[in-house]
Design a protein around this motif. Structure first.
Motif, PDB file in Angstrom:
ATOM      1  N   ALA A 248      -4.908   5.704  -0.207  1.00 42.52           N
ATOM      2  CA  ALA A 248      -4.298   7.361  -0.227  1.00 42.52           C
ATOM      3  C   ALA A 248      -4.923   7.574  -1.455  1.00 42.52           C
ATOM      4  O   ALA A 248      -3.689   7.914  -2.417  1.00 42.52           O
ATOM      5  CB  ALA A 248      -3.080   6.763   0.517  1.00 42.52           C
ATOM      6  N   PRO A 249      -5.426   9.019  -1.572  1.00 45.10           N
ATOM      7  CA  PRO A 249      -5.724   9.167  -3.133  1.00 45.10           C
ATOM      8  C   PRO A 249      -4.814  10.735  -2.868  1.00 45.10           C
ATOM      9  O   PRO A 249      -4.365  10.928  -3.601  1.00 45.10           O
ATOM     10  CB  PRO A 249      -7.227   9.638  -3.064  1.00 45.10           C
ATOM     11  CG  PRO A 249      -7.562   9.718  -1.854  1.00 45.10           C
ATOM     12  CD  PRO A 249      -7.041   9.044  -1.148  1.00 45.10           C
ATOM     13  N   GLY A 250      -4.504  11.308  -1.707  1.00 43.54           N
ATOM     14  CA  GLY A 250      -3.837  12.176  -2.167  1.00 43.54           C
ATOM     15  C   GLY A 250      -2.185  12.263  -1.794  1.00 43.54           C
ATOM     16  O   GLY A 250      -1.618  12.126  -1.237  1.00 43.54           O
ATOM     17  N   THR A 251      -1.761  11.727  -3.583  1.00 47.30           N
ATOM     18  CA  THR A 251      -0.276  11.708  -3.235  1.00 47.30           C
ATOM     19  C   THR A 251       0.219  12.394  -4.510  1.00 47.30           C
ATOM     20  O   THR A 251      -1.151  12.155  -5.049  1.00 47.30           O
ATOM     21  CB  THR A 251       0.260  10.201  -2.449  1.00 47.30           C
ATOM     22  OG1 THR A 251       1.852   9.960  -2.592  1.00 47.30           O
ATOM     23  CG2 THR A 251      -0.774   9.302  -3.780  1.00 47.30           C
ATOM     24  N   GLY A 252       1.479  12.113  -5.222  1.00 43.47           N
ATOM     25  CA  GLY A 252       1.559  13.067  -5.981  1.00 43.47           C
ATOM     26  C   GLY A 252       1.426  11.715  -7.594  1.00 43.47           C
ATOM     27  O   GLY A 252       1.420  12.078  -9.142  1.00 43.47           O
ATOM     28  N   THR A 253       2.327  10.456  -6.716  1.00 46.20           N
ATOM     29  CA  THR A 253       2.042   9.490  -7.574  1.00 46.20           C
ATOM     30  C   THR A 253       1.553   8.527  -7.585  1.00 46.20           C
ATOM     31  O   THR A 253       2.045   7.383  -7.343  1.00 46.20           O
ATOM     32  CB  THR A 253       3.932   9.232  -8.255  1.00 46.20           C
ATOM     33  OG1 THR A 253       4.382   9.431  -6.982  1.00 46.20           O
ATOM     34  CG2 THR A 253       4.464  10.128  -8.633  1.00 46.20           C
ATOM     35  N   PRO A 254       0.554   8.034  -7.870  1.00 48.71           N
ATOM     36  CA  PRO A 254      -0.014   7.009  -6.696  1.00 48.71           C
ATOM     37  C   PRO A 254      -0.290   6.060  -7.812  1.00 48.71           C
ATOM     38  O   PRO A 254       0.223   6.218  -8.989  1.00 48.71           O
ATOM     39  CB  PRO A 254      -1.957   7.568  -6.828  1.00 48.71           C
ATOM     40  CG  PRO A 254      -1.997   8.440  -7.923  1.00 48.71           C
ATOM     41  CD  PRO A 254      -0.365   8.580  -7.297  1.00 48.71           C
ATOM     42  N   GLU A 255      -0.441   4.593  -7.816  1.00 49.33           N
ATOM     43  CA  GLU A 255      -0.122   3.616  -8.123  1.00 49.33           C
ATOM     44  C   GLU A 255      -1.597   2.550  -7.835  1.00 49.33           C
ATOM     45  O   GLU A 255      -1.303   1.718  -6.551  1.00 49.33           O
ATOM     46  CB  GLU A 255       1.758   2.862  -7.875  1.00 49.33           C
ATOM     47  CG  GLU A 255       2.415   4.051  -8.079  1.00 49.33           C
ATOM     48  CD  GLU A 255       2.586   3.706  -9.823  1.00 49.33           C
ATOM     49  OE1 GLU A 255       1.405   2.959 -10.671  1.00 49.33           O
ATOM     50  OE2 GLU A 255       2.997   4.796 -10.665  1.00 49.33           O
ATOM     51  N   VAL A 256      -2.161   1.938  -8.527  1.00 48.57           N
ATOM     52  CA  VAL A 256      -3.283   1.101  -8.212  1.00 48.57           C
ATOM     53  C   VAL A 256      -2.704  -0.019  -7.791  1.00 48.57           C
ATOM     54  O   VAL A 256      -1.546  -0.639  -8.154  1.00 48.57           O
ATOM     55  CB  VAL A 256      -3.907   0.983  -9.475  1.00 48.57           C
ATOM     56  CG1 VAL A 256      -4.832   2.563  -9.423  1.00 48.57           C
ATOM     57  CG2 VAL A 256      -3.431   0.287 -10.109  1.00 48.57           C
ATOM     58  N   GLY A 257      -3.407  -1.137  -7.238  1.00 54.05           N
ATOM     59  CA  GLY A 257      -2.824  -2.347  -6.617  1.00 54.05           C
ATOM     60  C   GLY A 257      -2.130  -2.942  -5.229  1.00 54.05           C
ATOM     61  O   GLY A 257      -1.459  -3.121  -5.267  1.00 54.05           O
ATOM     62  N   GLY A 258      -2.263  -1.266  -4.272  1.00 56.72           N
ATOM     63  CA  GLY A 258      -1.524  -1.041  -3.082  1.00 56.72           C
ATOM     64  C   GLY A 258      -1.954  -1.758  -2.161  1.00 56.72           C
ATOM     65  O   GLY A 258      -2.834  -2.926  -2.188  1.00 56.72           O
TER      66      GLY A 258
END
Length: 319
Positions: A248-258
């Motif tokens: 889900a790259p299309g988001t405002g506040t991405p966090e790795v390790g999901g």
């Protein structure tokens, strides 16, 4: 015979044809005979980083065209059990969050007056506060499960109390959530300090970080969610950044390790038996999406929720 709304079949009309609604459902404003309504809320001026989720409802509808009717894992044909419509988008006021809250709440009220379950497509996560106000008006304080990488229980940003990072603190303060039946799952990423998680616990939420979930296993997490939610009406909120940015790259506040989309499906299917009275999927930001995979994931989250509602309805009808 009562009305029953269902999608146009891809066997009758090509999936690339027609006006885009969610899963090719009919766009209907008449609420007679409706069990579930898909509702867009294209508001994104509560964000603290990247704007653009106002285009989320349109993108999710576009990428939902391939959704069919039968859910093989839960063995349910959703639209044989539920009458579902696309209710269109609620009016909002870009740049004016409190005015938008009033319009969202009043826009949802006719659905709750008829015991119709709204499944909302955001928009940023700030909109969930308005949804919870509408839910609580009908049901009182509700159980709550939040799939997210952030708690969204900060007190303020830049002196402002209403942002996408604050809605669940406000919801607790307003008595909209029964915190004895509230759980947040998937928290991860860098923080301002340890108090960022502690503040959710202090408000009464049970909090599961991604690290906790990986150590324990998804089956045990699903059990913990069901145990915490117990009996009674529940609101489900799914921030698309619960998923790893690879999915889900299309988001405002991405966090790795999901989480993967498959893992999200497993957790959502664990909600069978939970009395879901409303839900949302938020923070889809098409401008940062890749080939629509974020919007596709969000559409499938909604289909999982529809399948859960259908199984619950079928079970209650049988029993």
């Amino acid at each position: 015979m009562p009305k029953r709304y269902a999608p146009v079949s891809g066997l009758e009309s090509p999936r690339f044809a027609g006006i885009r609604t969610f899963a090719r459902l009919p766009y209907v404003r008449d609420l007679d005979g409706v069990d579930v309504a898909i509702v867009g809320v294209p508001f994104d001026t509560g964000v603290t980083y990247r704007v653009g989720a106002r285009f989320g409802p349109a993108a999710v509808r576009e990428m939902s065209a391939m959704l069919r009717t039968y859910h093989p894992s839960l063995d349910v044909d959703v639209y044989e059990v539920l009458s579902v419509i696309d209710y269109g988008d609620l009016p909002v006021v870009p740049g004016y969050i409190e005015d938008s809250y009033e319009r969202i709440e009043s826009g949802l009220r006719p659905l709750f007056d008829r015991d119709i379950v709204p499944l909302v497509i955001g928009g940023d996560h700030s909109i969930t506060l308005a949804e919870l106000r509408a839910v609580a008006r009908r049901y009182g304080p509700v159980g709550f499960v939040q799939f997210d990488s952030h708690t969204d229980t900060w007190d303020e940003y830049w002196g402002k109390k209403y942002t996408h990072g604050t809605p669940f603190r406000r919801a607790v303060e307003e008595g909209l959530i029964d915190t004895r039946r509230a759980i947040q799952v998937g928290m991860r990423g860098s923080l301002y300090g340890p108090e960022d998680l502690d503040q959710s616990r202090a408000l009464g939420f049970e909090v599961w970080t991604t690290d906790d979930m990986r150590r324990t296993g998804l089956g045990a997490v699903s059990e913990a969610i069901r145990r915490r939610l117990g009996r009674g009406p529940v609101f489900v909120s799914f921030d698309i950044d619960f998923l790893d940015p690879a999915y889900a790259p299309g988001t405002g506040t991405p966090e790795v390790g999901g989480f993967t989309t498959r893992e999200a499906q497993e957790l959502l299917r664990g909600l069978v038996g939970v009395d879901v009275v409303a839900a949302d999927v938020v923070e889809v930001l098409p401008a940062h999406d890749v080939s629509g995979i974020t919007a596709l994931a969000a559409g499938n989250v909604l289909f999982e929720l529809l399948a859960v509602l259908a199984v619950n309805r079928r079970t209650s009808t049988v029993t």
